[in-house]
Structures are given as structure tokens and as C-alpha cells.
Scaffold this active site. Structure first.
Site: not given
Length: 960
Positions: A372-373, A376, A395
Site C-alpha cells: 500500500h505505502e 503511494h 488512497e
């Protein structure tokens, strides 16, 4: 300009040396009251209305809705900071800093407005660049504490096209509040315990340095960090140089200039840290930083993260733009992780893993967080939303791509496409949970108009993350994978190092040369409206279907309109279906039927007669669309019958969808509860994790709703009968990764329903564990501890508390903590509540977890609610600046409300409490959900009672 980069500014040196050389710290705090250069005096504190008037009188457009004026553009920040984490008393920790900012004038004006929060301004200097007459007189400055603005007034106008600078010396508190520049503590250490770290998203960079703290006010950053010589400092970029101070006792680390980025992505840290590094690519090192106690536990995620980074580079065809990628592990954060460019900061329990001591749930959580990170780094860091109202532009993509990345990386690692199937988990982990929240009248659109920081922090919720990701998945389906990926690449290229809004994103997705649907027109119906549709399918005659859409609400007694004009909500829906004739569950986007009107008719001569036994139709194939599907009674009946006859012919995602849709539709009174309940019978033959996960959610929901009624025992007997075969089969199956998760989930719910084998095995395992014969099985460790602790006395509870305090294994600590919350002894529950108030033993996020898990214990919910409301001011202060904790606490506690008495208590509390902080929306949604729960019990009690007696008799189950 150049001379300011050679040495620290004079005042900053004086302040730093005073801090280091003095035995006390408050010497330099006094500088906030000193007379400043150019006649600047200490700040004027004014309310927001007066500050707006001051700016208006000085010919600058007043700020509106919490936004900064736009007449100045930031270009380059030079930030020097000294976090003092070296005193004996952490309550005295603080930091001193200097911010030098180059900015360009876009429109004429005579002031600078920046964001600040909780900073004491010691000195301000303003000047022109590239001129010998550089200094500009500062008349005064005003701090607006409500809107968090610092406005600096000068004696002349800034002129368009010219470059200027402002230099500010300041200091601020260094607290363990998980926001801005904060302090985190490494447990079980007696020295070098403290780590200074940052959490700037969304609006807390202003707590560490004065800045244009809005996502579209991008600039470059040069960071210098002063640390003690035995410590390590980190920032977004690689270190450029270091300089010794105080005879070598301290060091000033200077970092390379960053790319253009938003203030919320700036990061720095200081602590006693170790590192572990691997070569991710020929030009990029991937490094983890953690305490020496934890560094080895990061190895698995460093290797995984490096592979994820390479996957994203290839997938988006954009190289990672920074020269290094670091992952910093800190004991405490307000969030699981923060995606700061080049320096992602993780909480221990979201990255540490060792397959000998951690469960596979912990492994999956860690991988999900890392993937997830890292997503980003492209969605959010490279291409950034223009404002927090478009939060889903970062997000939603990170939430969607985390499973995509995991699947691609791990399938490549095991060279098998059968063992892992993470994308299959999307519907049960993402879509089904958000359907429940988005079915409330108190839900909100994905795109929001926002102003102050309280509003901004409230939008970091499941709508932005989970609904946004569900809409991205739907978009990929209706565009097709190739078109979707090409659009994403174009979007990232168009907006790299810049900012986008939702319209800009939609326009990028419409650029396929082969032609594409009007993405903007379609998607605006989904992101600008709250809630979602339900599609109703009925057969008029064989081969002829009537399709209607309407707004779905969990309780349809509420209005079905969106505003005072009574305008009905409509969506542009990509509808698909399949039948028993073909059973084509791999339908492509070419088969989409677009539903734009309230009513649509479909003529399909290949359709079977859906009134005849054995024939069925299922809409929303693989649940690619963000909508529910309802059918006439005949179709529902045939689906239920066929699941018993041959459930394997219906795709597992649609089996899960059928279960989730049916119970939600019955809750909304769109179908009889008996029809939904009949689906449970087929579970005697089900063996797949995905539909079982959906079913377990519904079993747990009903159990929670009827716990305080005489139906409790009957339902547990029936539920145990439903799960018994799957529990035995999954226990004996080595199978896939999903099989392991299925057994753990079935074991946990079996223990909750007092399944005899679960209870017996739990006690046996726990007995051996207490005698130090064997460790508890990792995947079912929480369920075992919960089962045993249910009847535990104070002595047994103290043993588990001791294990909890002694453990350095975050997964094990969470299991112990969960076990503690299951105790039914009131004295034990009181001890746990007191423990959550002891911040030296239980930090904020763990306290929230403990209280919400304790609230899920039916014997403790009223006790937890009383504790929350009696001490609301304490919680408001403790989590005031936190991004998630306060709303998670409120949502977790109120989710357990099922009676009209609890609804009345909640309503009365809201009526007498004016300050709800960032939990206001959570309270509103909690009240609505609690009312729905109480009405469900009232409306369905007799139906469920009759049905349970029928099922117990049919399956010859004895009700004691």
C-alpha cells in the site's frame, strides 16, 4: 541567498548552543518573547475573523474556508531542526528549528500567510533575492490559532515575478501525540529509548515548521538535522554531508535537495537505529531502519518491498524517482504507516515478521501495508491530489493495488498461480465492509468540500479508502485492463510532480485511441453522490427482463432522496449477468449493459425461464460493480436450491456476493429474512475461504444482534452445525494459503459459539502452553486465549498481562491483548480498563484496540460505553490530533449497540456534548447504525425464532 547555506544562522546557533550547553531547556523557550530583527515583536494572537480583516485591509484577498491566499508560490525550503530527546524527563522534550523559504510573488500584496500550529515564533526576517538591498522591514505578525495561520506584514508590496525569502526561527513541544514532530518510545530499554519521528499527513507539517501546508503548494526541500553523535538521523533524501558540533558531541546532517513535493510528505527522524539494506535495482538501495531488537524482523518485508517496488516500476513504466527507499520502524504511530517519499514510517506491528513466531495473518497485514505505502510513491507522492477533498486519488489506488502487487510478487516467488489468490479477497475485505457504512444516510460522497483540519481528518475514512478502491476496480472492469492501465500511465505522466483533481483523472482515462466510454460522465455519478444503488431484476416473461435501480439504504424507511428538491439519486451502472445455461463467470466488458435510467428492459432470447426449477440468473458477475442485486422470489429460491445442488458451478466471488447481498437486502426489508437464512444450509457443502468469510461475517452479525435475547443459545447451536464439516475439513487440509486462513476463521467463530472441539482443544493447548511444553499455534493463538480467558479469574488474567508486558513480538502482544478483552469477570474487565489508562504500559493505539475489543464482549459493552462517555474530555485531548484513533474508538464501541436503551444513551450523550472533535461523523454514523440494529431485532425476532426451531428440528439438533 548562498551565504545562508554555509553555516547555521546566528540566532539558530545561539539557540542550539544554549540548549546543549545549559542544564535546563527553558532558556531558549524564552527567545519566543525576544525582540525580533527589523522591529518584529512577539506574535499577536487574534481570532480568525480579525485575522481575515487584517489581511483584507492590507489588500490581500482574505482566506476562505481554511485555504491559504494564492498570491505567493513556494519554491525551496531549507529546514534545520534539533529534536532534543536527551533529557531525563520526556515531558520536557522539545525541538528548535529554523525555516528559510524562497518564494515567488504571483500577485501584488504586502504580507505572507503561512500555516503554523503550536510553534513559538522567535525571529522573522524577510528579504529580496538577487539584490544588494535585500532586507524588507517586518511590521508585525499575527497568529490565527483557529485556522492555524501565521500572517507576516511588511512595509512594502511584493511585486509579481520577483523572488523573495522569509526566514523564521522557532521552537515547539516534542510530545507523544503521534502528530507533527513527535516522540516515540522503544519499550524494554533503559537508555536511548526515544525516537523523534514525523507524521505530517494531512495537516501537521505546520507543527514542525511554518509552511504552505496544502497539498498543491509543492516545493523542493533541503533538510538539516542536528543529532547526538551516537544517534542516527534520516530524511527523505540521502545524506549529503555531516558537520561536527560541540567538539564532536553533536552532528549536523545535511540532506540532498528533494524533488518537488507536498509538505505532508516531508519526513525526518532521529534515534538509536540499526539498518538492513539490499540492492533493489542497480541504482536503488532498499533499506529498513529499526531498533537493534527489531531489525532482523524487517528482513522479510525489505525483500518483499524491493520486489514490489520493481513490480510498480514495470507496471506503471515510471522509474521510482528518488535515489533511495527507506522504511523506518517506530514503536508508536497514529497510523499503520505513512508513505513519506523515500522514508516510509511504519508502526512495529505493521512490518515486523518472523515466520517462526508470527501468524500468517500478521504476514498478510505486513505485506498489505508495505504494498500500500509503496503504491503511494506513484499515487499521491508523484501525482498528488489538489486538495484533501480528492483524497481518493491517492488512497483508493493504494488500497486497490496492494492486492495486485502482492499477487504478482508472490506468485512469481512460488512459481504457482494456485497457492495465492489475493485479488479474490477484495470483495470480502474491501467491498462488503464499505457497503455497510455506505448504506447509511450519514455516509458522504467520495469527493468532498473541506475546510479546516478537523473536517480534513474526518475524510480519512473507509469511504475514501474502501469505496474509492471499489470504484477503481469497477473502472478497470468497464474500461478493460489494457485501456485502464494505459490511462493510469497517462495520468501519472500528465501530473507527475504536480496536482490533479478528479476531473483531470477522468480525462486521462478517456484518452484511449480506440475509443472509450465517457469516464467522467459515468464516474461523477459515483464520486459526487453518497451511497450506492441496488439493481432489481425481475422476469416479465421468458427472455424478457425488467431492470430497475434505486438508492440502497440499510433502512429504507428513511428517505430515498438526496436533498430538499426530492431529486432521486441515479447512477450509470455497468450491469452484467449470467445464467445456468452458460454459467459464464468470466464475462468481459463487452457484455456490459449500461443502466442509466430508473428502468431498463432487456430482451435476451437465450434466457431460460426463470420461473422453472433449476434455472437461475446472477447479476454483477464476479461482483465487479459497486452495487447490490435483488431478484424476484422465484429467482432467489432457485439460487438457494442450486447452491445446495452444485455450488461449485457458481463462481466463489458471486457465492460470497449472494450471501452478503441477501442479508443486507433483508435488513433493508427488500426481501424476506427467511430467504437470506436459507442460504446458510448450502454452507454444509462449502469449502472455499471467500464465501465462507462472507458467511462468517453474517453469522457473527446475527449472533451479536440476538445475544441479549432468548434466541442466543438456539442460534449458536444452529451455527455450530453449519460450520462443523468445514472446520474438520479445513483442519485436515494442507491446501492453499486460503485454506489456512479458513481454518483459523472457522476455529475462532467455533470457539465464540462454544463449539465443543474448539473449546476442548483450546484448553488443552493452553494447558501445555502454561507448562511451557509447546507454544500456541500461531494462526489460532488469539482464539485460544480468548476462549480460555472468558472464564479467567484475576490471577489467570495477571499471568497473561505479565506475558503481554514481557513480549517483544507485536503479533503475540496483540493476541494476549485480545485474550484479555474476552474475560467476563467484572473485576478483570475493570483492571483492563485501568490498564488502558496507563500510557507507560499501553500506548494510545493499543488502548483503542483494547477498548473496542472489550466492547465486542457482550458482558462489557455497557462498562466500556460508560468509561468512554465519563472520560470523553480525556479521550478528546489524548487523540485530538490523531488521524484515526478517536473515530476508531467511537466506531468500535457504538458498533456493538443493539438495543433501544443503548440508542437512547448515545442520543443523550450527543445532545449534551458539544465538542466531538474528529469523531463527529463516527458518532453520527454510530447512532444511525445502532438504531438500525435495534429495529432489526424488533422486526425480525419472531421470524428468526420460528426459522431456528424449524432448522433445529430438520437437522435433529437438540436445544437444551
Amino acid at each position: 541567498m548562498e551565504k545562508k547555506t554555509v553555516v547555521l544562522p546566528t540566532l539558530f546557533v545561539v539557540m542550539f548552543l544554549a540548549v546543549i550547553g545549559s542544564s535546563v531547556l527553558f532558556y531558549y523557550f524564552g527567545l519566543s518573547n525576544a525582540v525580533c530583527h527589523n522591529g518584529t515583536s512577539s506574535s499577536t494572537q487574534v481570532p480568525s475573523t480579525e485575522a481575515a480583516i487584517l489581511i483584507e485591509n492590507n489588500r490581500t484577498v482574505p482566506y476562505h474556508h481554511g485555504r491559504l491566499p494564492r498570491h505567493l508560490k513556494p519554491v525551496l525550503y531549507k529546514i534545520e531542526v534539533f529534536p532534543n530527546i536527551y533529557l531525563k524527563n520526556p515531558d520536557q522534550f522539545s525541538f528548535v528549528g529554523k525555516m528559510w523559504l524562497q518564494f515567488q510573488c504571483l500577485e501584488q500584496g504586502n504580507n505572507i500567510t503561512l500555516n503554523v500550529d503550536q510553534l513559538k515564533i522567535a525571529d522573522i526576517e524577510v528579504g529580496r533575492l538577487n539584490t544588494s538591498q535585500g532586507l524588507i522591514q517586518v511590521l508585525n505578525f499575527a497568529v490565527d490559532t483557529e485556522w492555524q495561520f501565521l500572517t507576516i506584514f511588511i512595509n512594502q508590496d511584493f511585486l509579481p515575478g520577483n523572488n523573495y525569502y522569509v526566514e523564521i526561527n522557532y521552537n515547539g513541544p516534542l510530545k507523544s501525540d503521534y502528530t507533527g514532530l513527535y516522540v516515540s518510545t522503544i519499550p524494554h530499554r533503559t537508555r536511548n529509548q526515544h525516537v523523534a519521528a514525523t507524521q505530517f499527513s494531512p495537516t501537521d507539517a505546520r507543527k514542525a515548521f511554518p509552511c504552505f501546508d496544502e497539498p498543491d503548494r509543492k516545493a523542493r526541500f533541503e533538510i538539516t538535522i542536528i543529532r547526538r553523535a551516537d544517534m542516527v538521523s534520516l530524511s527523505n533524501m540521502p545524506k549529503d554531508s555531516e558537520r561536527r558540533l560541540m567538539s564532536g558531541a553533536f552532528v549536523a546532517d545535511a540532506y540532498q535537495t528533494s524533488p518537488v513535493m507536498s509538505t505532508y510528505l516531508v519526513a525526518f527522524a532521529v534515534g538509536d537505529l540499526s539498518s538492513l539494506s539490499i540492492e533493489a535495482t542497480s541504482v536503488l538501495n532498499f533499506t529498513s531502519w529499526a531498533s537493534i531488537e527489531n531489525i532482523d524482523k524487517t528482513r522479510a518485508m525489505v525483500e518483499f518491498g524491493a520486489n514490489v517496488l520493481k513490480f510498480y516500476e514495470g507496471h506503471f513504466e515510471i522509474p521510482f524517482p528518488l535515489p533511495k527507499q527507506d522504511m523506518l520502524v517506530v514503536p508508536e504511530t497514529a497510523v499503520g504507516a505513512m508513505e513519506n517519499w523515500g522514508l516510509i514510517i511504519f508502526k512495529e506491528d505493521r512490518i515486523c515478521y518472523d515466520d517462526r513466531y508470527y501468524s500468517e495473518f500478521a504476514w498478510m497485514d505486513a505485506m498489505t501495508t508495505v504494498a500500500h505505502e509503496l503504491a503511494h510513491q506513484w499515487f499521491g507522492n508523484l501525482a498528488t491530489p489538489n486538495w484533501w477533498g480528492n483524497l481518493f486519488l491517492k488512497e483508493a489506488f493504494a488500497t486497490y493495488f496492494e492486492l495486485v502487487a502482492m499477487q504478482n510478487v508472490l506468485v512469481a516467488a512460488v512459481n504457482s498461480s494456485d497457492y495465492y489468490n489475493f485479488p479474490d479477497y477484495f470483495t470480502i475485505n474491501t467491498m462488503h465492509p464499505i457497503f455497510e457504512t455506505d448504506g447509511l444516510m450519514t455516509s458522504h460522497p467520495v469527493h468532498m468540500s473541506l475546510s479546516d483540519s478537523t473536517e480534513i481528518k474526518q475524510v480519512f475514512d473507509s469511504i475514501s479508502y474502501l469505496k474509492g478502491a471499489s470504484l477503481i476496480r469497477m473502472m478497470e472492469f468497464f474500461l478493460g485492463p489494457s485501456h485502464f492501465l494505459n490511462g493510469l500511465k497517462l495520468y501519472l505522466q500528465r501530473y507527475e510532480y504536480s496536482n490533479a483533481d478528479h476531473d483531470g483523472f477522468f480525462a486521462s482515462m478517456e484518452s484511449d485511441p480506440k475509443g472509450s466510454p465517457n469516464v467522467g460522465e459515468i464516474m461523477r455519478t459515483w464520486v459526487l453522490q453518497p451511497n450506492y444503488p441496488v439493481v432489481h431484476v425481475t422476469q416479465i416473461r421468458p427472455g424478457y427482463l425488467r431492470i430497475t435501480q434505486s438508492r440502497f439504504l440499510n433502512d429504507l424507511t428513511k428517505t430515498n432522496t438526496t436533498n430538499s428538491t426530492n431529486e432521486k439519486l441515479r447512477w450509470t451502472i455497468p450491469f452484467t449477468y449470467t445464467t445456468d445455461v452458460e454459467a459464464n463467470f468470466t464475462v468481459s466488458n463487452s457484455k456490459i449493459i449500461w443502466l442509466e435510467r430508473e428502468e431498463t428492459f432487456i430482451i435476451d432470447k437465450g434466457l431460460p425461464d426463470l420461473t422453472r426449477d433449476g434455472h437461475w440468473l446472477i447479476g454483477n458477475v464476479q461482483q465487479k460493480g459497486y452495487y447490490r442485486v435483488n431478484y424476484g422470489p422465484d429467482i432467489w429460491g432457485h439460487i438457494a436450491q442450486y447452491l445446495i445442488y452444485d455450488h461449485s458451478r457458481i463462481h466463489k466471488l458471486n457465492r460470497a456476493q449472494i450471501i452478503n447481498d441477501a442479508f443486507s437486502l433483508s435488513k433493508a426489508k427488500l426481501m424476506p429474512l427467511e430467504t437470506a437464512l436459507s442460504l446458510f444450509e448450502y454452507l454444509l457443502f462449502e469449502d472455499d475461504y471467500v464465501p465462507w468469510s462472507a458467511a462468517i461475517s453474517e453469522l457473527k452479525t446475527i449472533a451479536r444482534l440476538v445475544h441479549a435475547t432468548p434466541l442466543d443459545s438456539k442460534f449458536k447451536i444452529f451455527a455450530n452445525n453449519v460450520i462443523k464439516y468445514a472446520l474438520v475439513n479445513s483442519a485436515n487440509s494442507q491446501g492453499t494459503f486460503s485454506n489456512k486462513l479458513l481454518y483459523a476463521k472457522l476455529f475462532a467463530i467455533g470457539c465464540k459459539f462454544l463449539n465443543p472441539s474448539c473449546v476442548t482443544n483450546s484448553r488443552a493447548w493452553y494447558g501445555a502452553f502454561r507448562e511451557r511444553v509447546i507454544p500456541l499455534p500461531l494462526n489460532i493463538r488469539p482464539a485460544i486465549l480468548c476462549t480460555v480467558m472468558k472464564r479467567a479469574n484475576v490471577s489467570e488474567w495477571e499471568f497473561i498481562v505479565g506475558r503481554y508486558n514481557a513480549s517483544l513480538n507485536t503479533d503475540e502482544r496483540q493476541a494476549y491483548l485480545y485474550g484479555m478483552t474476552c474475560a467476563e469477570d467484572p473485576a478483570v474487565q475493570d483492571r483492563l480498563i485501568r490498564l488502558t489508562q496507563d500510557s507507560s504500559t499501553m500506548k494510545g493505539p493499543e488502548a483503542v484496540r483494547a477498548l473496542t475489543d472489550l466492547a465486542a464482549n457482550p458482558t462489557a459493552i455497557d462498562k466500556v460505553w460508560n468509561h468512554l462517555t465519563t472520560n470523553w474530555c480525556h479521550f478528546l485531548e489524548r487523540f485530538a490530533g490523531s488521524l484515526f484513533q478517536l473515530s476508531r474508538l467511537v466506531s468500535g464501541v457504538t458498533a456493538e449497540f443493539t438495543t433501544h436503551e443503548q440508542v437512547a444513551d448515545l442520543k443523550n450523550f450527543l445532545a449534551r456534548t458539544s465538542n466531538l472533535g474528529t469523531a463527529r461523523r463516527a458518532f453520527e454514523q454510530g447512532l444511525e447504525a445502532a438504531r438500525d440494529n435495534a429495529r432489526w431485532v424488533e422486526a425480525h425476532y419472531e421470524t428468526l425464532n420460528t426459522w431456528l426451531y424449524t432448522m433445529l428440528a430438520k437437522h435433529e439438533l437438540v436445544f437444551a
